[in-house]
Each structure stands twice: as structure tokens, then as C-alpha cells.
Design an enzyme around this catalytic site. Structure first.
Site, short mmCIF file in Angstrom:
data_model
loop_
_atom_site.label_atom_id
_atom_site.label_comp_id
_atom_site.label_asym_id
_atom_site.label_seq_id
_atom_site.Cartn_x
_atom_site.Cartn_y
_atom_site.Cartn_z
N ASN A 37 34.99 54.62 35.05
CA ASN A 37 35.83 54.79 34.35
C ASN A 37 35.64 55.25 33.25
OD1 ASN A 37 38.77 55.18 33.36
ND2 ASN A 37 38.94 54.35 35.17
N HIS A 122 47.29 44.18 47.15
CA HIS A 122 48.19 43.72 45.34
C HIS A 122 49.77 44.23 45.66
CE1 HIS A 122 44.47 45.11 42.89
NE2 HIS A 122 43.95 45.21 43.62
N ARG A 147 47.04 40.26 46.39
CA ARG A 147 46.74 39.89 45.42
C ARG A 147 48.20 39.46 44.17
NH1 ARG A 147 43.25 42.75 40.73
NH2 ARG A 147 45.35 43.63 40.22
N TYR A 159 48.02 43.01 31.98
CA TYR A 159 46.68 44.13 33.29
C TYR A 159 47.65 43.73 34.51
CZ TYR A 159 43.60 43.95 36.65
OH TYR A 159 42.97 45.16 37.88
N ASP A 212 43.76 38.24 39.24
CA ASP A 212 42.76 38.63 38.58
C ASP A 212 43.00 37.77 36.99
OD1 ASP A 212 41.12 40.56 37.25
OD2 ASP A 212 41.37 41.99 38.35
N HIS A 214 40.48 38.81 34.72
CA HIS A 214 40.47 39.87 34.44
C HIS A 214 40.21 40.15 32.83
CE1 HIS A 214 40.89 45.01 33.80
NE2 HIS A 214 40.71 44.79 34.94
N GLU A 238 39.52 35.46 40.26
CA GLU A 238 38.96 35.96 39.95
C GLU A 238 38.74 36.86 38.63
OE1 GLU A 238 39.91 40.38 42.01
OE2 GLU A 238 38.87 41.01 40.23
N GLU A 264 32.84 43.14 39.41
CA GLU A 264 32.73 44.02 39.62
C GLU A 264 32.19 44.73 38.66
OE1 GLU A 264 37.39 43.74 39.38
OE2 GLU A 264 37.21 44.61 36.96
N ARG A 285 31.77 40.21 43.53
CA ARG A 285 32.29 41.49 43.38
C ARG A 285 31.49 42.76 43.03
NH1 ARG A 285 36.68 42.33 41.71
NH2 ARG A 285 37.68 43.12 43.60
N HIS A 314 34.42 45.29 44.97
CA HIS A 314 35.26 46.27 44.52
C HIS A 314 36.34 47.08 45.07
CE1 HIS A 314 36.52 47.64 39.74
NE2 HIS A 314 37.21 46.62 40.63
N ASP A 318 39.76 53.34 40.33
CA ASP A 318 38.29 54.40 39.57
C ASP A 318 37.08 54.17 40.74
OD1 ASP A 318 37.85 51.54 39.16
OD2 ASP A 318 38.55 52.31 37.64
N GLU A 341 39.40 44.45 48.58
CA GLU A 341 39.85 44.14 47.62
C GLU A 341 40.45 46.22 48.24
OE1 GLU A 341 39.47 45.45 43.34
OE2 GLU A 341 41.49 45.07 43.06
N TRP A 405 39.65 42.91 27.38
CA TRP A 405 40.36 43.90 28.56
C TRP A 405 40.06 43.25 29.45
CZ3 TRP A 405 40.73 47.40 31.88
CH2 TRP A 405 42.37 47.90 32.72
C1 CS2 Z 1 40.25 45.44 38.58
C2 CS2 Z 1 40.62 46.87 38.19
O1 CS2 Z 1 40.84 46.03 40.58
C3 CS2 Z 1 40.48 45.21 40.07
O2 CS2 Z 1 40.28 43.76 40.18
O3 CS2 Z 1 39.73 44.69 37.62
O4 CS2 Z 1 41.61 47.66 38.54
C4 CS2 Z 1 39.76 47.43 37.01
O5 CS2 Z 1 40.43 47.15 36.08
C5 CS2 Z 1 39.47 48.72 37.07
O6 CS2 Z 1 38.96 48.88 37.34
C6 CS2 Z 1 38.84 49.18 35.84
O7 CS2 Z 1 38.01 50.35 35.35
MG MG Z 2 39.16 43.22 38.34
#
Ligand code: CS2
Ligand code: MG
Length: 405
Positions: A37, A122, A147, A159, A212, A214, A238, A264, A285, A314, A318, A341, A405
Site C-alpha cells: 500500500n 471489525h 475487533r 485509526y 488494534d 496500531h 494488536e 502485519e 500476524r 493480517h 489492502d 482477520e 501511524w
Molecule cells: C491494519 C490495517 O487490518 C489491520 O489490522 O492494521 O488496517 C493497516 O493499517 C493497513 O493494512 C495498512 O496498510
Molecule cells: Mg493492524
């Protein structure tokens, strides 16, 4: 049998995907996902210029030797672009082997270890109530694991929380330059306990809950969070902290029994070797697309099983349906599979480009018995949806400092 041609496509059915097609002299072909991505064209160039020419004429059955040739045989190892390219070729070769054998890939890995693949869905909300409304709807559809992500009051964007206006599968902002988001650990801590307190009160004790972070927290902040959430019995937390320094998780582990999941963004076993070997995490993951394909994920899963670490691939929007298919074959086989997921199958455009054969019922996914990976790619539909430059967001603290991020 030999590899006659390797085609690389980049299309944008809502968001960008890089797809590899390995074509043999017999007409049998295999498909792989090479999407990174925000860095799509780097993988396209890498595949076309540096990988494909070396493979023309090779026997597609030599999956292991080709993997070693592209990894060990090359001075420049690891890295997301390199490993996504290796991954896509690897998936395509497993797809070909399955088609030639007339068997689904999971049979080539050793067969089924379970009936189906448990998914976590989610629930993302603009408020705690909104998040839990969505979680209840998912539970009524049969999902056993959810999640939870909720908007953090006082921040412009959180996020994972896109509201109802945006489609999760669409480009992240669809802007030609990276959008910016803000972060405050203090504001996050004011919201997070309440989210899980209300979640257990409304959803009960049976549903498995995931969250998550993140990578927004430092190790000691993650330790504090894990300890704070212990009473809500999460399946896992996560990406609590970054683990470029794998030692970080030792700090977290010393303080909390909340299970930890990470991986991930990892590209090889080396990125998570210490985390697994020292039992600092509970779920790994890694994604087939970003960590070297089926050959590599199988090796990571076997290594993890020795240390009681489960897999939780993961499954973000994307990663293309080809990656989900690869995960499905690994998940149904891996003795130490944990959970997958799952964010749905995407918009109509995406489903028109990628035909898959995964079905979902009662929070569980089933892999089909089609030979190979069980996915197809419509080149004509893909051509109608050209690549659009797009970036993931960049995050800043409230004082302007760039953050994770
Ligand atoms: C993520 C994604 O699915 C997840 O757990 O952390 O949303 C991630 O932010 C994207 O795949 C970024 O490329
Ligand atoms: Mg994640």
C-alpha cells in the site's frame, strides 16, 4: 513444463492492487498478490525489471529452489518490496502446482487440521455506542470474535474509524499526497477502558474481543494498557508497540497477561524470531503478501508452533483476494492456526476483478476444493480501473511531532 511469461498488473477497484500472473507453456497459470500500500509502483518495477527475467524458462514446480534463488541467492535480502515480489511469485507457483495436481493448495501442505477458519470482524464506530451497535450486528450475523475500534474524542481522525460515509475498501483519502492524522496517548487512555467496560456489559463474556493499537504506544504505555484491560479478557491486543527492537515486548510481557499480537508489517522470520522464540507474543500476524508467500509463512507457522505462538494472518482491505485465498489454505492446514482477520469481500468492482471461492457462514470461512488457490483475475475488468497514486496517512502528535501511524 516451463515458465513462459510473467505479467504484472496494477489496478484500482476502490484501492490499488498489484497482481502477478505466471504463465506456463501448457497454458496453466498461477496468480499472486504483490500489493504494498502506497508503494505499488516500486513492486511493479522490481518485478518487471529484476525478477521476471530470471524466471523465464524455469520449471514452475521448483517452488523451493525459486524461493531460495530469489532470497538467499540475492545479495540484497529482506525488505517489503523484495519480499512482496517473492511472495507473489511464490503464491503463483503454489497455484500452478495445485492446478497441475488437481488439488487445492491446502492438500499439498498436508491437508485440513480443522473444519473451518474462525474469523474476527471489525466494529468501527464514531462513538462507543456506535461501535457496540456494530459489534451487536456482527454477532447476530454469527461472528464469534470482533475487533473494536472507537473514535477518540478530541482527535480529528482515529485509526480504523472511517464512519459510514467512507468505504473501508476505498483509497485511504484518495489524495495524491499523504493525509495527516493526529494522536494523543492521554486522550486515548481516557476512552479505551470505557470501550471495553461497556463492551463486556453489552456483549457479554463469550464473544472474543480484539483491539488494534496500531503501534501508537511506547512499551511501558502498552504494559499499562495490557494491565488495565486484563479484566475484560481480550483475545489479543494488536500492535501495541513497534517492535523494530524486539526487546520492547519484554517490557510489556513483564507487566501483563493480556495476549499480544504483532506482525502485519513484517517481511521475514527474522523480524519476529526473538518475539516468538522468547514467547513475548501469542499471535503472529504476518501476511503471505508481505512476508514471502506461502513457502515463507509455512516456515514461520512451524517455527511459531514450537513456542505455542498461534497464527492470526493480517486481513486488511489492502491485501487482495489472492492473499486471502493463500491465507485460507494456510489457515485450514496450520496446526497452530489461531484466527483470521476479515473485513468482508469488498465492493462490486473488486469482486468483478477478483473472483474468489471463499464462503463465510456463522463467523467461519470455508476454503473451496478448487485446484490451486481457487481465485481468478479478470484482466479486462482490471484494465478499466487504472492505478491512482495514493498514500497511507502520516501521524503527528498534537505538538506537531511525527509519530507512528
Ligand atoms: C491494519 C490495517 O487490518 C489491520 O489490522 O492494521 O488496517 C493497516 O493499517 C493497513 O493494512 C495498512 O496498510
Ligand atoms: Mg493492524
Amino acid at each position: 513444463m516451463f515458465i513462459k511469461d510473467i505479467k504484472v498488473f496494477v489496478c484500482s477497484p476502490g484501492r490499488n492492487f498489484v497482481t502477478v500472473k505466471v504463465i506456463t507453456d501448457t497454458g496453466i497459470f498461477g496468480l499472486g498478490d504483490a500489493t504494498v500500500n502506497g508503494r505499488e509502483m516500486a513492486v511493479v518495477a522490481f518485478l518487471q525489471e529484476h525478477v521476471a527475467p530470471c524466471l523465464i524458462g524455469r520449471n514452475p514446480h521448483d517452488i523451493e529452489d525459486i524461493w531460495q534463488y530469489l532470497y538467499r541467492g540475492v545479495y540484497w535480502r529482506k525488505g517489503p518490496i523484495n519480499m512482496a515480489a517473492i511472495a507473489a511469485i511464490d503464491m503463483a507457483l503454489w497455484d500452478i502446482k495445485g492446478k497441475v495436481a488437481g488439488l487445492p493448495v491446502y492438500q499439498l501442505l498436508g491437508g485440513k487440521s480443522r473444519k473451518g477458519v474462525t474469523l474476527y470482524a471489525h466494529a468501527n464506530g464514531e462513538s462507543i455506542t456506535d461501535t457496540l451497535d456494530k459489534a451487536e450486528a456482527l454477532i447476530s450475523q454469527g461472528f464469534k470474535a470482533i475487533r473494536l475500534q472507537s473514535a477518540i474524542p478530541g482527535l480529528k481522525v482515529t485509526y480504523g474509524v472511517l464512519g459510514d460515509k467512507k468505504d473501508y475498501f476505498e483509497l485511504q483519502g484518495n489524495r495524491p499526497l499523504p493525509p495527516e492524522e493526529d494522536w494523543s496517548t492521554a486522550k486515548y487512555f481516557q476512552m479505551i477502558d470505557e470501550l471495553f467496560k461497556q463492551a463486556r456489559a453489552r456483549l457479554g463474556d463469550e464473544v472474543q474481543l480484539v483491539h488494534d493499537v496500531h503501534s501508537r504506544l511506547t512499551p511501558i504505555e502498552s504494559a499499562k494498557l495490557g494491565k488495565m484491560l486484563e479484566k475484560y479478557n481480550l483475545l489479543f491486543l494488536e500492535d501495541a508497540s513497534m517492535a523494530e527492537n524486539q526487546e520492547n515486548y519484554r517490557v510489556i510481557r513483564q507487566h501483563t497477561t493480556t495476549p499480544m499480537a504483532i506482525g502485519e508489517t513484517y517481511n521475514t522470520l527474522w523480524d519476529c524470531k526473538d518475539l516468538i522464540q522468547e514467547q513475548l507474543i501469542d499471535y503472529i500476524r504476518v501476511a503471505a503478501t508481505h512476508a514471502g508467500g506461502i513457502t515463507s509463512l509455512r516456515r514461520i507457522a512451524d517455527f511459531a508452533s514450537i513456542f505455542n505462538v498461534k497464527t492470526a494472518p493480517h486481513g486488511a482491505p489492502d491485501l487482495s483476494p489472492i492473499c486471502l485465498a493463500a491465507h485460507m489454505h494456510l489457515n485450514i492446514w496450520a496446526p497452530n492456526f489461531g484466527i483470521q482477520e476479515f473485513v468482508g469481500f469488498g465492493n462490486e468492482q473488486l469482486q468483478a476483478v477478483f473472483k474468489h471461492s471463499v464462503t463465510v457462514e456463522n463467523g467461519m470461512a470455508m476454503v473451496s476444493d478448487e485446484p490451486g488457490l481457487g481465485v481468478d483475475f479478470d484482466e479486462d475488468a482490471a484494465k478499466e480501473l487504472p492505478y491512482k497514486r495514493s498514500y497511507l496517512p502520516v501521524c503527528r502528535l498534537e505538538d506537531g511531532t511525527v509519530w507512528n501511524w
